[in-house]
Design a protein around this motif. Structure first.
Motif, PDB file in Angstrom:
ATOM      1  N   MET A  46     -15.078 -25.539  32.686  1.00  9.56           N
ATOM      2  CA  MET A  46     -14.917 -24.190  32.121  1.00  9.56           C
ATOM      3  C   MET A  46     -14.939 -24.297  30.602  1.00  9.56           C
ATOM      4  O   MET A  46     -14.287 -25.165  30.022  1.00  9.56           O
ATOM      5  N   THR A  47     -15.698 -23.423  29.976  1.00  3.54           N
ATOM      6  CA  THR A  47     -15.828 -23.439  28.523  1.00  3.54           C
ATOM      7  C   THR A  47     -14.846 -22.468  27.897  1.00  3.54           C
ATOM      8  O   THR A  47     -14.775 -21.299  28.297  1.00  3.54           O
ATOM      9  N   ASP A  48     -14.071 -22.965  26.923  1.00  2.00           N
ATOM     10  CA  ASP A  48     -13.140 -22.081  26.217  1.00  2.00           C
ATOM     11  C   ASP A  48     -13.909 -21.144  25.318  1.00  2.00           C
ATOM     12  O   ASP A  48     -14.858 -21.550  24.637  1.00  2.00           O
ATOM     13  N   THR A  49     -13.495 -19.891  25.306  1.00  2.00           N
ATOM     14  CA  THR A  49     -14.121 -18.902  24.433  1.00  2.00           C
ATOM     15  C   THR A  49     -13.197 -18.614  23.265  1.00  2.00           C
ATOM     16  O   THR A  49     -12.034 -18.282  23.465  1.00  2.00           O
ATOM     17  N   ALA A  50     -13.709 -18.764  22.069  1.00  3.69           N
ATOM     18  CA  ALA A  50     -12.888 -18.514  20.878  1.00  3.69           C
ATOM     19  C   ALA A  50     -12.540 -17.045  20.790  1.00  3.69           C
ATOM     20  O   ALA A  50     -13.372 -16.174  21.060  1.00  3.69           O
ATOM     21  N   VAL A  51     -11.281 -16.755  20.447  1.00  3.26           N
ATOM     22  CA  VAL A  51     -10.830 -15.380  20.261  1.00  3.26           C
ATOM     23  C   VAL A  51     -11.068 -14.990  18.813  1.00  3.26           C
ATOM     24  O   VAL A  51     -10.572 -15.636  17.892  1.00  3.26           O
ATOM     25  N   VAL A  52     -11.867 -13.961  18.635  1.00 10.10           N
ATOM     26  CA  VAL A  52     -12.179 -13.505  17.284  1.00 10.10           C
ATOM     27  C   VAL A  52     -11.115 -12.505  16.846  1.00 10.10           C
ATOM     28  O   VAL A  52     -10.918 -11.480  17.511  1.00 10.10           O
ATOM     29  N   PRO A  53     -10.363 -12.790  15.777  1.00  3.27           N
ATOM     30  CA  PRO A  53      -9.325 -11.860  15.323  1.00  3.27           C
ATOM     31  C   PRO A  53      -9.922 -10.497  14.983  1.00  3.27           C
ATOM     32  O   PRO A  53     -11.015 -10.394  14.429  1.00  3.27           O
ATOM     33  N   ARG A  54      -9.192  -9.472  15.351  1.00  2.00           N
ATOM     34  CA  ARG A  54      -9.650  -8.110  15.080  1.00  2.00           C
ATOM     35  C   ARG A  54      -9.360  -7.769  13.628  1.00  2.00           C
ATOM     36  O   ARG A  54      -8.242  -7.973  13.148  1.00  2.00           O
ATOM     37  N   THR A  55     -10.367  -7.269  12.938  1.00  3.87           N
ATOM     38  CA  THR A  55     -10.182  -6.896  11.536  1.00  3.87           C
ATOM     39  C   THR A  55      -9.312  -5.650  11.457  1.00  3.87           C
ATOM     40  O   THR A  55      -9.606  -4.639  12.108  1.00  3.87           O
ATOM     41  N   PRO A  56      -8.232  -5.704  10.686  1.00  5.46           N
ATOM     42  CA  PRO A  56      -7.362  -4.518  10.572  1.00  5.46           C
ATOM     43  C   PRO A  56      -8.151  -3.307  10.080  1.00  5.46           C
ATOM     44  O   PRO A  56      -8.977  -3.402   9.159  1.00  5.46           O
ATOM     45  N   THR A  57      -7.897  -2.160  10.684  1.00 12.64           N
ATOM     46  CA  THR A  57      -8.606  -0.932  10.348  1.00 12.64           C
ATOM     47  C   THR A  57      -8.150  -0.396   8.993  1.00 12.64           C
ATOM     48  O   THR A  57      -6.956  -0.226   8.766  1.00 12.64           O
ATOM     49  N   PRO A  58      -9.083  -0.116   8.089  1.00 18.13           N
ATOM     50  CA  PRO A  58      -8.687   0.529   6.831  1.00 18.13           C
ATOM     51  C   PRO A  58      -8.247   1.957   7.113  1.00 18.13           C
ATOM     52  O   PRO A  58      -8.762   2.603   8.028  1.00 18.13           O
ATOM     53  N   LEU A  59      -7.287   2.441   6.354  1.00 17.89           N
ATOM     54  CA  LEU A  59      -6.778   3.786   6.618  1.00 17.89           C
ATOM     55  C   LEU A  59      -6.308   4.457   5.343  1.00 17.89           C
ATOM     56  O   LEU A  59      -6.053   3.800   4.327  1.00 17.89           O
ATOM     57  N   THR A  60      -6.185   5.766   5.438  1.00 19.32           N
ATOM     58  CA  THR A  60      -5.675   6.588   4.347  1.00 19.32           C
ATOM     59  C   THR A  60      -4.339   7.175   4.761  1.00 19.32           C
ATOM     60  O   THR A  60      -4.171   7.580   5.917  1.00 19.32           O
ATOM     61  N   LEU A  61      -3.415   7.226   3.828  1.00 17.35           N
ATOM     62  CA  LEU A  61      -2.112   7.827   4.076  1.00 17.35           C
ATOM     63  C   LEU A  61      -1.844   8.892   3.027  1.00 17.35           C
ATOM     64  O   LEU A  61      -1.817   8.597   1.828  1.00 17.35           O
ATOM     65  N   LEU A  62      -1.653  10.124   3.485  1.00 10.81           N
ATOM     66  CA  LEU A  62      -1.297  11.227   2.587  1.00 10.81           C
ATOM     67  C   LEU A  62       0.208  11.446   2.671  1.00 10.81           C
ATOM     68  O   LEU A  62       0.727  11.792   3.725  1.00 10.81           O
ATOM     69  N   GLY A  63       0.897  11.215   1.556  1.00  9.37           N
ATOM     70  CA  GLY A  63       2.349  11.393   1.526  1.00  9.37           C
ATOM     71  C   GLY A  63       3.065  10.066   1.401  1.00  9.37           C
ATOM     72  O   GLY A  63       2.988   9.229   2.300  1.00  9.37           O
ATOM     73  N   THR A  64       3.728   9.863   0.254  1.00  8.65           N
ATOM     74  CA  THR A  64       4.435   8.594   0.045  1.00  8.65           C
ATOM     75  C   THR A  64       5.913   8.851  -0.269  1.00  8.65           C
ATOM     76  O   THR A  64       6.466   8.275  -1.200  1.00  8.65           O
ATOM     77  N   GLY A  65       6.516   9.726   0.542  1.00  9.55           N
ATOM     78  CA  GLY A  65       7.963   9.875   0.480  1.00  9.55           C
ATOM     79  C   GLY A  65       8.595   8.650   1.124  1.00  9.55           C
ATOM     80  O   GLY A  65       7.938   7.612   1.303  1.00  9.55           O
ATOM     81  N   ALA A  66       9.855   8.750   1.502  1.00 10.41           N
ATOM     82  CA  ALA A  66      10.545   7.595   2.073  1.00 10.41           C
ATOM     83  C   ALA A  66       9.854   7.091   3.334  1.00 10.41           C
ATOM     84  O   ALA A  66       9.637   5.883   3.501  1.00 10.41           O
ATOM     85  N   MET A  67       9.489   8.000   4.239  1.00  8.14           N
ATOM     86  CA  MET A  67       8.841   7.579   5.476  1.00  8.14           C
ATOM     87  C   MET A  67       7.419   7.115   5.218  1.00  8.14           C
ATOM     88  O   MET A  67       6.978   6.078   5.739  1.00  8.14           O
ATOM     89  N   GLY A  68       6.658   7.860   4.422  1.00  4.82           N
ATOM     90  CA  GLY A  68       5.286   7.471   4.123  1.00  4.82           C
ATOM     91  C   GLY A  68       5.210   6.108   3.468  1.00  4.82           C
ATOM     92  O   GLY A  68       4.341   5.285   3.789  1.00  4.82           O
ATOM     93  N   THR A  69       6.120   5.847   2.553  1.00  7.76           N
ATOM     94  CA  THR A  69       6.147   4.546   1.880  1.00  7.76           C
ATOM     95  C   THR A  69       6.440   3.428   2.871  1.00  7.76           C
ATOM     96  O   THR A  69       5.814   2.359   2.837  1.00  7.76           O
ATOM     97  N   ALA A  70       7.380   3.658   3.779  1.00  7.01           N
ATOM     98  CA  ALA A  70       7.701   2.644   4.791  1.00  7.01           C
ATOM     99  C   ALA A  70       6.490   2.365   5.683  1.00  7.01           C
ATOM    100  O   ALA A  70       6.191   1.206   6.013  1.00  7.01           O
ATOM    101  N   LEU A  71       5.784   3.418   6.075  1.00  2.56           N
ATOM    102  CA  LEU A  71       4.582   3.252   6.899  1.00  2.56           C
ATOM    103  C   LEU A  71       3.523   2.452   6.150  1.00  2.56           C
ATOM    104  O   LEU A  71       2.926   1.512   6.696  1.00  2.56           O
ATOM    105  N   ALA A  72       3.283   2.844   4.900  1.00  4.55           N
ATOM    106  CA  ALA A  72       2.260   2.165   4.101  1.00  4.55           C
ATOM    107  C   ALA A  72       2.579   0.683   3.954  1.00  4.55           C
ATOM    108  O   ALA A  72       1.694  -0.180   4.079  1.00  4.55           O
ATOM    109  N   ARG A  73       3.818   0.358   3.688  1.00  3.58           N
ATOM    110  CA  ARG A  73       4.211  -1.044   3.508  1.00  3.58           C
ATOM    111  C   ARG A  73       4.008  -1.853   4.785  1.00  3.58           C
ATOM    112  O   ARG A  73       3.611  -3.021   4.737  1.00  3.58           O
ATOM    113  N   ALA A  74       4.279  -1.234   5.927  1.00  2.00           N
ATOM    114  CA  ALA A  74       4.080  -1.938   7.201  1.00  2.00           C
ATOM    115  C   ALA A  74       2.604  -2.253   7.403  1.00  2.00           C
ATOM    116  O   ALA A  74       2.241  -3.373   7.805  1.00  2.00           O
ATOM    117  N   TRP A  75       1.728  -1.276   7.141  1.00  2.00           N
ATOM    118  CA  TRP A  75       0.295  -1.516   7.315  1.00  2.00           C
ATOM    119  C   TRP A  75      -0.238  -2.514   6.287  1.00  2.00           C
ATOM    120  O   TRP A  75      -1.053  -3.372   6.620  1.00  2.00           O
TER     121      TRP A  75
END
Length: 300
Positions: A1-30
């Motif tokens: 059986m031949t091992d198949t290399a797992v190709v890492p998924r490229t993180p999706t670029p995104l836009t975030l509108l709103g950088t209040g407390a929650m928006g900032t936390a979301l942005a930092r996580a991404w």
């Protein structure tokens, strides 16, 4: 059986509108997960901290929307969403609205976005900013709307918090959100009343707290029992403590509050509903029958 290399998924670029407390936390996580993030805030200075962490700061909401197909919105209210997106080119975009709103606002915003050529998801964040991006925090986001959009971007959505898809109706995320928060507020009301009763005495709140936690935990399975009764429509089967018995204890609750110099205003509305249901001839029921008094469509 031949091992198949797992190709890492490229993180999706995104836009975030709103950088209040929650928006900032979301942005930092991404950003921490390797996503390219473009941000916009009505007050530009509030987005500058994210620029230092690798985010691209757009000069306008329209510029931010144009930067990426996936657009996340986390603003003050639905009116703010409309103002920010007015004039932005939405055709071909995937718009995810994490702004707190009502079910009707979610449905109207979905129609508004889809009429401009975009797919739409509404979301309800069941977390506070410190829980965002923290594995095992218990925070999650409710999503409703386009199932295809949700499935395509599920991996991206799971970066800041867990996900719960609750249906194609775009109003459901807001409905679940407010229903869950309403239950939480009712619980908090009971907790405050309980502490208010013992507060005048020589009882340390920290000594009382474990008893309260244990009692509330023991009562939590009543949620499932309530669901079963509501689905069956039978509020009288296998009742352990009927409504008449519960209502008979109401004067004791009120007298105790009076003796302890505590206002009954957090408790009294529930007790009044109980008395009304008994007066209507439903004393043999479990308390779940009181839901009929809350349904304004039935003239309750």
């Amino acid at each position: 059986m031949t091992d198949t290399a797992v190709v890492p998924r490229t993180p999706t670029p995104l836009t975030l509108l709103g950088t209040g407390a929650m928006g900032t936390a979301l942005a930092r996580a991404w950003l921490a997960a390797g996503h390219e993030v473009t941000v916009w805030n009505r007050t530009p200075a509030r987005a500058q901290a994210l620029a230092a962490e690798g985010a691209v700061v757009a000069r306008s909401a329209a510029e931010a929307v144009a930067a990426n197909r996936l657009v996340i919105v986390c603003l003050l209210d639905d009116a703010s969403v409309g103002d920010a997106l007015d004039g932005a080119g939405l055709a071909g975009r995937d718009l995810v609205n994490l702004t707190t709103g009502t079910p009707s606002e979610g449905r109207m915003r979905a129609a508004w976005v889809e009429a401009r050529g975009a797919r739409f998801l509404d979301g309800g964040i069941m977390a506070v900013p410190p829980m965002i991006g923290i594995a095992g925090s218990g925070g999650y986001v409710l999503y409703s709307g386009s199932p295809e959009l949700f499935e395509e971007h599920r991996d991206t959505f799971t970066v800041p918090a867990g996900t719960r898809y609750v249906g194609a109706d775009p109003g459901f995320a807001a409905l679940y959100d407010v229903a869950l928060l309403s239950a939480m507020n009712g619980m908090f009301a009971g907790i405050l009343h309980a502490f208010a009763l013992v507060r005048p005495e020589d009882i340390a709140p920290k000594d009382f707290a474990p008893l309260l936690v244990d009692w509330l935990t023991a009562m939590a399975p009543a949620v499932h029992q309530t669901a079963d009764r509501l689905e069956s429509g039978d509020h009288t089967r296998n009742v352990v403590s009927n409504l008449a018995m519960q209502a008979a204890g109401a004067p004791t609750f009120l007298r105790t509050a009076e003796e302890q110099h505590v206002s009954p205003e957090l408790l009294a509305p529930y007790l009044k509903l109980m008395e009304r249901r008994v007066a209507q001839g439903h004393g043999e029921e479990d308390g779940t029958g009181m839901i009929e008094l809350l349904d304004l469509r039935r003239g309750a």
